[in-house]
Design a protein around this motif. Structure first.
Motif, PDB file in Angstrom:
ATOM      1  N   GLU A 117      -1.954 -19.057  14.719  1.00 13.86           N
ATOM      2  CA  GLU A 117      -3.249 -16.794  14.473  1.00 13.86           C
ATOM      3  C   GLU A 117      -1.957 -15.747  13.804  1.00 13.86           C
ATOM      4  O   GLU A 117      -0.311 -16.042  14.309  1.00 13.86           O
ATOM      5  CB  GLU A 117      -3.292 -16.945  15.880  1.00 13.86           C
ATOM      6  N   ALA A 118      -2.558 -14.858  13.843  1.00 15.00           N
ATOM      7  CA  ALA A 118      -2.159 -14.508  13.127  1.00 15.00           C
ATOM      8  C   ALA A 118      -2.850 -13.140  13.927  1.00 15.00           C
ATOM      9  O   ALA A 118      -4.210 -12.924  12.927  1.00 15.00           O
ATOM     10  CB  ALA A 118      -1.458 -14.208  11.902  1.00 15.00           C
ATOM     11  N   PRO A 119      -2.303 -11.661  14.032  1.00 15.88           N
ATOM     12  CA  PRO A 119      -2.899 -10.459  13.549  1.00 15.88           C
ATOM     13  C   PRO A 119      -3.699 -10.463  12.576  1.00 15.88           C
ATOM     14  O   PRO A 119      -3.185 -10.635  11.532  1.00 15.88           O
ATOM     15  CB  PRO A 119      -2.096  -9.278  14.328  1.00 15.88           C
ATOM     16  N   ASP A 120      -4.941  -9.980  12.363  1.00 18.19           N
ATOM     17  CA  ASP A 120      -5.732  -9.093  11.212  1.00 18.19           C
ATOM     18  C   ASP A 120      -5.125  -8.397  10.604  1.00 18.19           C
ATOM     19  O   ASP A 120      -4.159  -7.561  10.945  1.00 18.19           O
ATOM     20  CB  ASP A 120      -7.110  -8.847  11.743  1.00 18.19           C
ATOM     21  N   GLU A 121      -5.097  -8.207   9.108  1.00 16.95           N
ATOM     22  CA  GLU A 121      -4.323  -7.188   8.171  1.00 16.95           C
ATOM     23  C   GLU A 121      -4.736  -5.601   8.650  1.00 16.95           C
ATOM     24  O   GLU A 121      -3.356  -5.393   9.077  1.00 16.95           O
ATOM     25  CB  GLU A 121      -5.354  -7.538   7.213  1.00 16.95           C
ATOM     26  N   ARG A 122      -5.530  -5.190   9.193  1.00 13.48           N
ATOM     27  CA  ARG A 122      -5.686  -3.839   9.539  1.00 13.48           C
ATOM     28  C   ARG A 122      -4.475  -3.750  10.830  1.00 13.48           C
ATOM     29  O   ARG A 122      -3.957  -2.349  10.357  1.00 13.48           O
ATOM     30  CB  ARG A 122      -6.746  -3.951   9.896  1.00 13.48           C
ATOM     31  N   SER A 123      -4.549  -4.919  11.480  1.00 16.45           N
ATOM     32  CA  SER A 123      -3.899  -4.647  12.727  1.00 16.45           C
ATOM     33  C   SER A 123      -2.102  -3.962  11.987  1.00 16.45           C
ATOM     34  O   SER A 123      -1.621  -3.630  12.884  1.00 16.45           O
ATOM     35  CB  SER A 123      -3.906  -5.711  13.857  1.00 16.45           C
ATOM     36  N   ILE A 124      -1.821  -5.142  11.505  1.00 20.16           N
ATOM     37  CA  ILE A 124      -0.855  -5.252  11.027  1.00 20.16           C
ATOM     38  C   ILE A 124      -0.402  -3.956  10.577  1.00 20.16           C
ATOM     39  O   ILE A 124       1.004  -2.502  10.825  1.00 20.16           O
ATOM     40  CB  ILE A 124      -0.203  -6.910   9.910  1.00 20.16           C
ATOM     41  N   ARG A 125      -1.677  -3.746   9.632  1.00 20.25           N
ATOM     42  CA  ARG A 125      -1.189  -2.330   8.698  1.00 20.25           C
ATOM     43  C   ARG A 125      -1.504  -1.353   9.317  1.00 20.25           C
ATOM     44  O   ARG A 125      -0.547  -0.298   8.763  1.00 20.25           O
ATOM     45  CB  ARG A 125      -2.229  -2.431   7.379  1.00 20.25           C
ATOM     46  N   ARG A 126      -1.867  -1.053  10.427  1.00 16.82           N
ATOM     47  CA  ARG A 126      -1.957   0.082  11.656  1.00 16.82           C
ATOM     48  C   ARG A 126       0.092   0.402  11.942  1.00 16.82           C
ATOM     49  O   ARG A 126       0.818   1.415  12.111  1.00 16.82           O
ATOM     50  CB  ARG A 126      -2.405   0.503  12.177  1.00 16.82           C
ATOM     51  N   ARG A 127       0.434  -0.681  11.791  1.00 20.27           N
ATOM     52  CA  ARG A 127       2.311  -1.368  12.712  1.00 20.27           C
ATOM     53  C   ARG A 127       2.969  -0.924  11.521  1.00 20.27           C
ATOM     54  O   ARG A 127       4.224  -0.142  11.628  1.00 20.27           O
ATOM     55  CB  ARG A 127       2.265  -2.309  13.579  1.00 20.27           C
ATOM     56  N   ILE A 128       2.613  -1.369  10.236  1.00 16.35           N
ATOM     57  CA  ILE A 128       3.738  -0.889   9.428  1.00 16.35           C
ATOM     58  C   ILE A 128       3.811   0.731   8.304  1.00 16.35           C
ATOM     59  O   ILE A 128       4.432   0.956   7.604  1.00 16.35           O
ATOM     60  CB  ILE A 128       3.769  -1.692   8.669  1.00 16.35           C
ATOM     61  N   THR A 129       2.787   0.726   8.535  1.00 24.44           N
ATOM     62  CA  THR A 129       2.330   2.170   7.605  1.00 24.44           C
ATOM     63  C   THR A 129       3.124   3.235   7.553  1.00 24.44           C
ATOM     64  O   THR A 129       3.628   3.918   6.530  1.00 24.44           O
ATOM     65  CB  THR A 129       0.917   2.692   7.414  1.00 24.44           C
ATOM     66  N   PRO A 130       3.742   3.751   8.552  1.00 29.38           N
ATOM     67  CA  PRO A 130       4.670   5.090   9.145  1.00 29.38           C
ATOM     68  C   PRO A 130       6.004   4.945   8.611  1.00 29.38           C
ATOM     69  O   PRO A 130       6.900   5.475   8.033  1.00 29.38           O
ATOM     70  CB  PRO A 130       4.709   5.379  10.363  1.00 29.38           C
ATOM     71  N   LEU A 131       6.166   2.420   8.832  1.00 30.67           N
ATOM     72  CA  LEU A 131       7.638   2.394   8.097  1.00 30.67           C
ATOM     73  C   LEU A 131       7.916   2.844   6.711  1.00 30.67           C
ATOM     74  O   LEU A 131       8.577   3.487   5.538  1.00 30.67           O
ATOM     75  CB  LEU A 131       8.000   1.622   8.677  1.00 30.67           C
ATOM     76  N   TRP A 132       6.919   1.717   5.918  1.00 32.24           N
ATOM     77  CA  TRP A 132       6.290   2.085   4.569  1.00 32.24           C
ATOM     78  C   TRP A 132       6.439   3.460   4.145  1.00 32.24           C
ATOM     79  O   TRP A 132       7.232   3.194   3.069  1.00 32.24           O
ATOM     80  CB  TRP A 132       5.184   1.489   4.439  1.00 32.24           C
ATOM     81  N   GLN A 133       5.649   4.207   4.871  1.00 30.05           N
ATOM     82  CA  GLN A 133       5.380   5.841   4.155  1.00 30.05           C
ATOM     83  C   GLN A 133       7.571   5.795   4.215  1.00 30.05           C
ATOM     84  O   GLN A 133       7.456   6.897   3.365  1.00 30.05           O
ATOM     85  CB  GLN A 133       4.482   6.418   4.807  1.00 30.05           C
ATOM     86  N   ALA A 134       7.600   6.099   5.192  1.00 30.45           N
ATOM     87  CA  ALA A 134       9.402   6.504   5.399  1.00 30.45           C
ATOM     88  C   ALA A 134      10.139   5.943   4.334  1.00 30.45           C
ATOM     89  O   ALA A 134      11.044   6.765   3.695  1.00 30.45           O
ATOM     90  CB  ALA A 134      10.189   6.401   7.231  1.00 30.45           C
ATOM     91  N   MET A 135       9.489   4.694   4.257  1.00 25.22           N
ATOM     92  CA  MET A 135      10.754   4.048   3.325  1.00 25.22           C
ATOM     93  C   MET A 135      10.370   4.753   1.844  1.00 25.22           C
ATOM     94  O   MET A 135      11.394   4.551   1.103  1.00 25.22           O
ATOM     95  CB  MET A 135      10.932   2.410   3.291  1.00 25.22           C
ATOM     96  N   HIS A 136       9.575   5.087   1.607  1.00 28.67           N
ATOM     97  CA  HIS A 136       9.110   5.743   0.001  1.00 28.67           C
ATOM     98  C   HIS A 136       9.151   6.963  -0.320  1.00 28.67           C
ATOM     99  O   HIS A 136       9.443   7.480  -1.036  1.00 28.67           O
ATOM    100  CB  HIS A 136       7.734   4.661  -0.235  1.00 28.67           C
ATOM    101  N   GLU A 137       8.904   7.931   0.528  1.00 24.85           N
ATOM    102  CA  GLU A 137      10.077   9.399   0.936  1.00 24.85           C
ATOM    103  C   GLU A 137      11.105   9.671   0.160  1.00 24.85           C
ATOM    104  O   GLU A 137      11.354  10.455  -0.314  1.00 24.85           O
ATOM    105  CB  GLU A 137       9.141  10.070   2.391  1.00 24.85           C
ATOM    106  N   ARG A 138      11.855   8.959   0.893  1.00 26.22           N
ATOM    107  CA  ARG A 138      13.262   8.563   0.950  1.00 26.22           C
ATOM    108  C   ARG A 138      13.303   8.045  -0.679  1.00 26.22           C
ATOM    109  O   ARG A 138      14.483   8.517  -0.946  1.00 26.22           O
ATOM    110  CB  ARG A 138      14.623   8.132   1.456  1.00 26.22           C
ATOM    111  N   ALA A 139      12.470   7.261  -1.388  1.00 29.09           N
ATOM    112  CA  ALA A 139      12.881   6.165  -2.312  1.00 29.09           C
ATOM    113  C   ALA A 139      13.213   7.506  -3.939  1.00 29.09           C
ATOM    114  O   ALA A 139      12.653   8.243  -3.877  1.00 29.09           O
ATOM    115  CB  ALA A 139      11.952   5.109  -2.782  1.00 29.09           C
TER     116      ALA A 139
END
Length: 59
Positions: A37-59
């Motif tokens: 089993e795995a959490p749904d996409e939405r739950s995972i996305r909520r957790r990783i979005t801040p990191l994703w955004q931070a990585m792309h601000e620096r790129a």
């Protein structure tokens, strides 16, 4: 999950899309769950979005 995510990013490149990253994290949960089993996409996305955004601000 976040520790695994940090190691994956450190060891190789960042996936092209956030969707690819979400799918990777879902697979990570499935691989470690006795019932596959795995959490749904939405739950995972909520957790990783801040990191994703931070990585792309620096790129």
């Amino acid at each position: 999950m976040l520790a695994h995510l940090a190691l994956q990013i450190h060891r190789r490149t960042v996936p092209e899309t956030q969707g690819e990253l979400v799918a990777e994290m879902q697979q990570w949960f499935i691989d470690r769950s006795p019932s596959a089993e795995a959490p749904d996409e939405r739950s995972i996305r909520r957790r990783i979005t801040p990191l994703w955004q931070a990585m792309h601000e620096r790129a």
